[in-house]
Design an enzyme around this catalytic site. Sequence first.
Site, mmCIF file in Angstrom:
data_model
loop_
_atom_site.group_PDB
_atom_site.id
_atom_site.type_symbol
_atom_site.label_atom_id
_atom_site.label_comp_id
_atom_site.label_asym_id
_atom_site.label_seq_id
_atom_site.Cartn_x
_atom_site.Cartn_y
_atom_site.Cartn_z
ATOM 1 C CB CYS A 29 -15.189 1.546 -29.992
ATOM 2 S SG CYS A 29 -14.544 1.717 -31.638
ATOM 3 C CD GLU A 30 -16.592 1.486 -23.989
ATOM 4 O OE1 GLU A 30 -17.195 2.338 -23.326
ATOM 5 O OE2 GLU A 30 -17.089 0.391 -24.313
ATOM 6 C CE1 TYR A 41 -1.988 -3.685 -8.370
ATOM 7 C CE2 TYR A 41 -0.615 -1.797 -7.849
ATOM 8 C CZ TYR A 41 -1.190 -2.979 -7.488
ATOM 9 O OH TYR A 41 -0.966 -3.496 -6.235
ATOM 10 N NE ARG A 95 -2.590 2.654 -11.185
ATOM 11 C CZ ARG A 95 -2.288 3.910 -10.906
ATOM 12 N NH1 ARG A 95 -1.687 4.664 -11.785
ATOM 13 N NH2 ARG A 95 -2.562 4.408 -9.726
ATOM 14 N N GLY A 155 0.761 -1.242 0.000
ATOM 15 C CA GLY A 155 0.000 0.000 0.000
ATOM 16 C C GLY A 155 0.788 1.286 0.000
ATOM 17 C CD GLU A 160 0.145 -8.944 1.879
ATOM 18 O OE1 GLU A 160 -0.707 -8.239 1.287
ATOM 19 O OE2 GLU A 160 -0.164 -9.824 2.678
ATOM 20 N N GLY A 189 3.683 -3.741 -3.778
ATOM 21 C CA GLY A 189 3.654 -3.944 -5.229
ATOM 22 C C GLY A 189 4.131 -2.676 -5.904
ATOM 23 N NE ARG A 190 0.143 2.212 -5.901
ATOM 24 C CZ ARG A 190 -0.852 2.103 -6.771
ATOM 25 N NH1 ARG A 190 -0.738 2.611 -7.961
ATOM 26 N NH2 ARG A 190 -1.981 1.490 -6.446
ATOM 27 C CE1 TYR A 231 -8.712 1.188 -9.259
ATOM 28 C CE2 TYR A 231 -6.509 1.276 -10.188
ATOM 29 C CZ TYR A 231 -7.549 0.556 -9.667
ATOM 30 O OH TYR A 231 -7.432 -0.797 -9.550
HETATM 31 C C1 PLP Z 1 -3.776 -8.029 -0.277
HETATM 32 C C2 PLP Z 1 -2.920 -7.075 -1.007
HETATM 33 N N1 PLP Z 1 -1.609 -7.037 -0.733
HETATM 34 C C3 PLP Z 1 -0.768 -6.193 -1.369
HETATM 35 C C4 PLP Z 1 -1.222 -5.331 -2.332
HETATM 36 C C5 PLP Z 1 -0.233 -4.426 -3.017
HETATM 37 O O1 PLP Z 1 -0.525 -3.108 -2.839
HETATM 38 P P1 PLP Z 1 0.449 -1.970 -3.387
HETATM 39 O O2 PLP Z 1 0.735 -2.267 -4.793
HETATM 40 O O3 PLP Z 1 -0.299 -0.719 -3.189
HETATM 41 O O4 PLP Z 1 1.683 -2.021 -2.532
HETATM 42 C C6 PLP Z 1 -2.584 -5.315 -2.645
HETATM 43 C C7 PLP Z 1 -3.096 -4.363 -3.628
HETATM 44 O O5 PLP Z 1 -4.119 -3.792 -3.531
HETATM 45 C C8 PLP Z 1 -3.457 -6.213 -1.969
HETATM 46 O O6 PLP Z 1 -4.751 -6.260 -2.252
#
Ligand code: PLP
Length: 392
Positions: free
Chosen positions: A340-341, A369, A311, A234, A272, A274-275, A315
């Site tokens: 086509c949107e 993403y 995205r 997050g 965890e 990602g971004r 969002y």
């Molecule tokens: C359960 C869970 N873990 C980790 C993430 C990764 O989040 P982020 O990419 O914002 O770090 C997400 C993304 O929404 C998620 O749903």
Amino acid sequence: MSLNYSNQELHWNAHSLVQVAKKWRNLKEDFPLYLYSRKILQDRFQLFQKSFPKARIHFAVKSNHWQPLLKELKNLGSHVDVVSFGEAEAALEAGFTPEQILFSGVGKTKKELESAIKIQVYQINIEGDDELNRIIEIDQPVRVGLRWTPGLDAKTHPFIKTGHLDTKFGMSESDLLAMIEKIKKYPKIQLQGLSMHLGSQIQDMQDFKAAYLALKDLVNKCQTDFKNIDLGGGLGIFYESQDLNQDEKLLTEYKKVIDEVFFDSGLQILFEPGRFISARAGGLLTEVQAVKSTPKKKIIVVDAGMHQLIRPVLYEAYHGVFPLAESLKLEKADVVGPICESSDFLALDREVGQVQVKDLLWIADTGAYGSSMASRYNLRPEAKEVFIEDII
Ligand SMILES: Cc1ncc(COP(=O)(O)O)c(C=O)c1O
């Protein structure tokens, strides 16, 4: 600053994107193209790792499941967080072991749970009683965590909040405490810890702090001998700026919160992200197909759209848009895709340099993403993906 103009050419991590695009064309390849940087990916992972040297970092595969990127992260010492067994298979294919896989996500099917239990993933984060019942039915040794909902409305886009009340994700405190009692009757189920994920693209440290303090209280209330605590992902980035120091500062503030809240917990911490790891490591090269003028505005139609990068539409997310050839005269335009949107856009009312058909644009920070959310809508071809280091 990994993105800048030099000699009128856009450079990314010191490579001229004009030259890279020429090489790509010479290979008889098309646009749009997702371009990644191994170097930036490494920097971002190592930045996170150095901040939390004792933690297990489970890269969120949902943010990017491209095999070469997963392999790279594996070699850097990452673990993974998956939200479907399909993502677990992608991780296994990239060389991750089951012991490195954390299985999160709401609505895991019985089949997915059976597969995950069969290969003995490191931990399954249970999101509710129905999921636990499926695990009980499977009746095999399994290690689990329990996902708690902090009931906190984090300051981020409503579609990427996951920790508020009335969310489909996780469990309330009372449901979670009841689940701990239930699990005690099933010795094959080994409860390893609690987990939470507040939402995505969070930049407010007070949100994290409030949620983590509450999580720490809950750990104490549980009176259970936990092995770990999963703090989710997050952590946001500053999409509107190309100054990566700002992201770094945010990470430092995040680390401060974690250190303050959990310095004495004695538990193995899991993350965890990602971004934060992958977003800055990728960009999308797209070719201008048409330039239109309406009475009110200019419209630049490119060959990438919501089918490759959803995205902005989903969002209202911001991605920087930069012509590869520097243009000193800026003009406001909508940058839109070929789908086509009317909702198919990459940027609205954006100051973009003057461009013509066949010019290339760089859509910045699409390593998270981007390709993982792509669709086949309108049956347009998928964008290829490549590391810049492999074509220069
Ligand atoms: C359960 C869970 N873990 C980790 C993430 C990764 O989040 P982020 O990419 O914002 O770090 C997400 C993304 O929404 C998620 O749903």
